[in-house]
Design a protein around this motif. Structure first.
Motif, PDB file in Angstrom:
ATOM      1  N   PHE A  13       7.701  10.555  24.817  1.00 25.53           N
ATOM      2  CA  PHE A  13       7.088  10.143  26.247  1.00 25.53           C
ATOM      3  C   PHE A  13       8.310  10.376  27.201  1.00 25.53           C
ATOM      4  O   PHE A  13       9.455   9.893  27.144  1.00 25.53           O
ATOM      5  N   CYS A  14       7.814  11.243  28.222  1.00 28.45           N
ATOM      6  CA  CYS A  14       9.012  11.382  29.372  1.00 28.45           C
ATOM      7  C   CYS A  14       9.595  10.295  30.010  1.00 28.45           C
ATOM      8  O   CYS A  14       8.784   9.033  30.460  1.00 28.45           O
ATOM      9  N   ALA A  15      10.788  10.046  29.957  1.00 24.37           N
ATOM     10  CA  ALA A  15      11.489   8.959  30.515  1.00 24.37           C
ATOM     11  C   ALA A  15      11.405   8.827  31.998  1.00 24.37           C
ATOM     12  O   ALA A  15      11.766   7.751  32.545  1.00 24.37           O
ATOM     13  N   LEU A  16      11.139   9.855  32.735  1.00 25.78           N
ATOM     14  CA  LEU A  16      10.724   9.876  34.091  1.00 25.78           C
ATOM     15  C   LEU A  16       9.529   9.785  34.475  1.00 25.78           C
ATOM     16  O   LEU A  16       9.206   8.848  35.147  1.00 25.78           O
ATOM     17  N   CYS A  17       8.479  10.600  34.114  1.00 28.66           N
ATOM     18  CA  CYS A  17       7.119  10.661  34.677  1.00 28.66           C
ATOM     19  C   CYS A  17       6.153  10.130  33.495  1.00 28.66           C
ATOM     20  O   CYS A  17       5.299   9.605  33.916  1.00 28.66           O
ATOM     21  N   GLY A  18       6.779   9.741  32.387  1.00 26.19           N
ATOM     22  CA  GLY A  18       5.945   9.044  31.243  1.00 26.19           C
ATOM     23  C   GLY A  18       4.990   9.818  30.738  1.00 26.19           C
ATOM     24  O   GLY A  18       4.098   9.474  30.020  1.00 26.19           O
TER      25      GLY A  18
ATOM     26  N   TYR B   7      12.885  14.023  28.025  1.00 26.87           N
ATOM     27  CA  TYR B   7      11.996  14.133  29.623  1.00 26.87           C
ATOM     28  C   TYR B   7      11.201  15.506  29.132  1.00 26.87           C
ATOM     29  O   TYR B   7      11.489  16.279  28.180  1.00 26.87           O
ATOM     30  N   CYS B   8       9.910  15.691  29.672  1.00 29.81           N
ATOM     31  CA  CYS B   8       8.886  16.575  29.414  1.00 29.81           C
ATOM     32  C   CYS B   8       9.367  18.096  29.811  1.00 29.81           C
ATOM     33  O   CYS B   8       8.854  18.656  29.360  1.00 29.81           O
ATOM     34  N   GLY B   9      10.285  18.086  30.630  1.00 26.28           N
ATOM     35  CA  GLY B   9      10.865  19.419  31.018  1.00 26.28           C
ATOM     36  C   GLY B   9      12.038  19.550  31.870  1.00 26.28           C
ATOM     37  O   GLY B   9      12.416  18.243  32.238  1.00 26.28           O
TER      38      GLY B   9
ATOM     39  N   ALA C  39      12.407  20.077  34.809  1.00 27.57           N
ATOM     40  CA  ALA C  39      12.253  19.331  36.308  1.00 27.57           C
ATOM     41  C   ALA C  39      12.478  17.878  36.032  1.00 27.57           C
ATOM     42  O   ALA C  39      13.258  17.605  37.154  1.00 27.57           O
ATOM     43  N   CYS C  40      11.842  17.284  35.082  1.00 23.68           N
ATOM     44  CA  CYS C  40      12.207  16.075  35.056  1.00 23.68           C
ATOM     45  C   CYS C  40      13.586  15.632  34.648  1.00 23.68           C
ATOM     46  O   CYS C  40      14.197  14.565  35.258  1.00 23.68           O
ATOM     47  N   ARG C  41      14.348  16.445  33.844  1.00 27.46           N
ATOM     48  CA  ARG C  41      15.690  16.002  33.378  1.00 27.46           C
ATOM     49  C   ARG C  41      16.489  16.121  34.551  1.00 27.46           C
ATOM     50  O   ARG C  41      17.398  15.439  34.519  1.00 27.46           O
TER      51      ARG C  41
HETATM   52 ZN   LIG Z   1       8.315  14.180  32.964  1.00 24.67          ZN
END
Ligand SMILES: [Zn+2]
Ligand SMILES: [Zn+2]
Length: 128
Positions: A15-20, A35-37, A39-41
């Protein structure tokens, strides 16, 4: 067949630590992604920098948390607006009347893919 199993690519659920957002990462791409990608990282890194600076400006943790929540809320609103634009199928409906247009891409669990290399694989349960 054991050989077939070995060819299977196993995907870790994360699960992305930023957007979930839930995402999958295969063994080959596994680098402990949080992170999912990209951008989120990158956004998380930017935020960490800002958070770091803010901690010195505002020592009250409660206010910091509130600010972060507020920021996340604003971003979610922006994302929702952006998604709304993307999922506005009024034009498509006019062009293709009667054609069913899904509101959002369905998550096909039988065909999960690694978010980093795109290879399809089998999702392994979360191991803690
Ligand atoms: Zn994300
Ligand atoms: Zn991969």
């Amino acid at each position: 067949m054991a050989a077939a199993l070995q060819l299977q690519l196993f995907l870790r659920v994360a699960f992305c630590a930023l957007c979930g957002e839930m995402f999958f990462v295969c063994r080959r791409c596994e680098r402990g992604q949080r992170y999912c990608g990209t951008a989120c990282r990158q956004e998380a890194r930017r935020r960490k920098c800002r958070e770091y600076n803010r901690k010195y400006q505002d020592k009250k943790k409660g206010r910091l948390k509130h600010a972060l929540r507020q920021e996340a809320f604003v971003q979610r609103q922006a994302l929702a607006r952006a998604l709304k634009k993307v999922t506005d199928h009024s034009l498509e409906k006019r062009l293709f009347p009667g054609k069913l247009v899904p509101e959002q891409p369905a998550r096909v669990h039988s065909m999960n893919r690694c978010w980093f290399c795109g290879r399809p694989g089998v999702v392994i349960p979360l191991i803690r």
